[in-house]
Design a protein around this motif. Structure first.
Motif, PDB file in Angstrom:
ATOM      1  N   ALA A  88     -61.039   6.501  65.545  1.00 42.96           N
ATOM      2  CA  ALA A  88     -61.184   6.843  64.127  1.00 42.96           C
ATOM      3  C   ALA A  88     -60.794   8.304  63.902  1.00 42.96           C
ATOM      4  O   ALA A  88     -60.882   9.139  64.817  1.00 42.96           O
ATOM      5  CB  ALA A  88     -62.622   6.600  63.679  1.00 42.96           C
ATOM      6  N   ALA A  89     -60.404   8.609  62.699  1.00 40.58           N
ATOM      7  CA  ALA A  89     -60.015   9.979  62.350  1.00 40.58           C
ATOM      8  C   ALA A  89     -61.138  10.951  62.697  1.00 40.58           C
ATOM      9  O   ALA A  89     -62.309  10.677  62.448  1.00 40.58           O
ATOM     10  CB  ALA A  89     -59.692  10.057  60.864  1.00 40.58           C
ATOM     11  N   GLY A  90     -60.763  12.056  63.303  1.00 41.52           N
ATOM     12  CA  GLY A  90     -61.732  13.094  63.639  1.00 41.52           C
ATOM     13  C   GLY A  90     -62.393  12.915  64.999  1.00 41.52           C
ATOM     14  O   GLY A  90     -63.063  13.829  65.478  1.00 41.52           O
ATOM     15  N   VAL A  91     -62.224  11.776  65.641  1.00 39.49           N
ATOM     16  CA  VAL A  91     -62.825  11.567  66.973  1.00 39.49           C
ATOM     17  C   VAL A  91     -61.910  12.215  68.006  1.00 39.49           C
ATOM     18  O   VAL A  91     -60.748  11.853  68.141  1.00 39.49           O
ATOM     19  CB  VAL A  91     -63.017  10.064  67.281  1.00 39.49           C
ATOM     20  CG1 VAL A  91     -63.509   9.873  68.715  1.00 39.49           C
ATOM     21  CG2 VAL A  91     -63.980   9.434  66.296  1.00 39.49           C
ATOM     22  N   THR A  92     -62.456  13.194  68.710  1.00 39.77           N
ATOM     23  CA  THR A  92     -61.653  13.906  69.712  1.00 39.77           C
ATOM     24  C   THR A  92     -62.288  13.911  71.096  1.00 39.77           C
ATOM     25  O   THR A  92     -61.673  14.332  72.053  1.00 39.77           O
ATOM     26  CB  THR A  92     -61.430  15.370  69.281  1.00 39.77           C
ATOM     27  OG1 THR A  92     -62.703  16.019  69.160  1.00 39.77           O
ATOM     28  CG2 THR A  92     -60.669  15.448  67.958  1.00 39.77           C
TER      29      THR A  92
END
Length: 148
Positions: A88-92
């Motif tokens: 998902a967006a923002g998962v790093t």
């Protein structure tokens, strides 16, 4: 569209009593050798279930729950940019839980060619040198500590 990967995974060091370690080469990155790894399929999937499923999916080895050893060791690492689109967006960051599986001897494995293209059994020090992931190399080097 495939659902996003859950940023919680397992790393399973498959080995023999003589400390030979199974490594598999990634299909999407030739030269990237690793132990079995994989993310949970659902948030509530038990880590042991994830380990058992991933070992079977990636190697064809069907092992019972009692054959796995949970090292109680977790690594939190930055997800390689090449694979971030799977999350998902923002998962790093991902949390990886380490397990091992001792098999009686080096055996043939059945790879999923979409994920891995080659396999080899190596003495654990040689295997650690070949691992592309620092956390994987560290786990392989720790193997003697976790062999009972």
């Amino acid at each position: 569209m495939k659902p996003f990967k859950i940023p919680e995974s397992v790393l399973v060091v498959i080995h023999t009593p003589q400390r030979e370690v199974l490594l598999i080469e990634r299909a999407d990155n030739p030269g990237f050798w690793q132990s079995v790894t994989g993310s949970k399929d659902t948030v509530d999937e038990a880590l042991l279930e994830t380990a058992m499923r991933e070992v079977f999916e990636e190697t064809g080895i069907a092992a019972a729950a009692g054959q796995f050893r949970d090292w109680g060791l977790s690594n939190v690492y930055e997800i390689y940019p090449v694979w971030r689109h799977r999350y998902a967006a923002g998962v790093t960051r991902n949390t990886e839980h380490v397990f091992s599986l001792c098999v009686p001897e080096a055996c043939e494995v059945r790879l999923n060619p979409q994920e891995h293209t080659a396999w080899r059994w190596l003495p654990h020090h040689e295997a650690a040198d070949l691992c592309f992931s620092p956390s994987n190399a560290e786990a392989v080097l720790l193997l003697p500590t976790f062999m009972a």
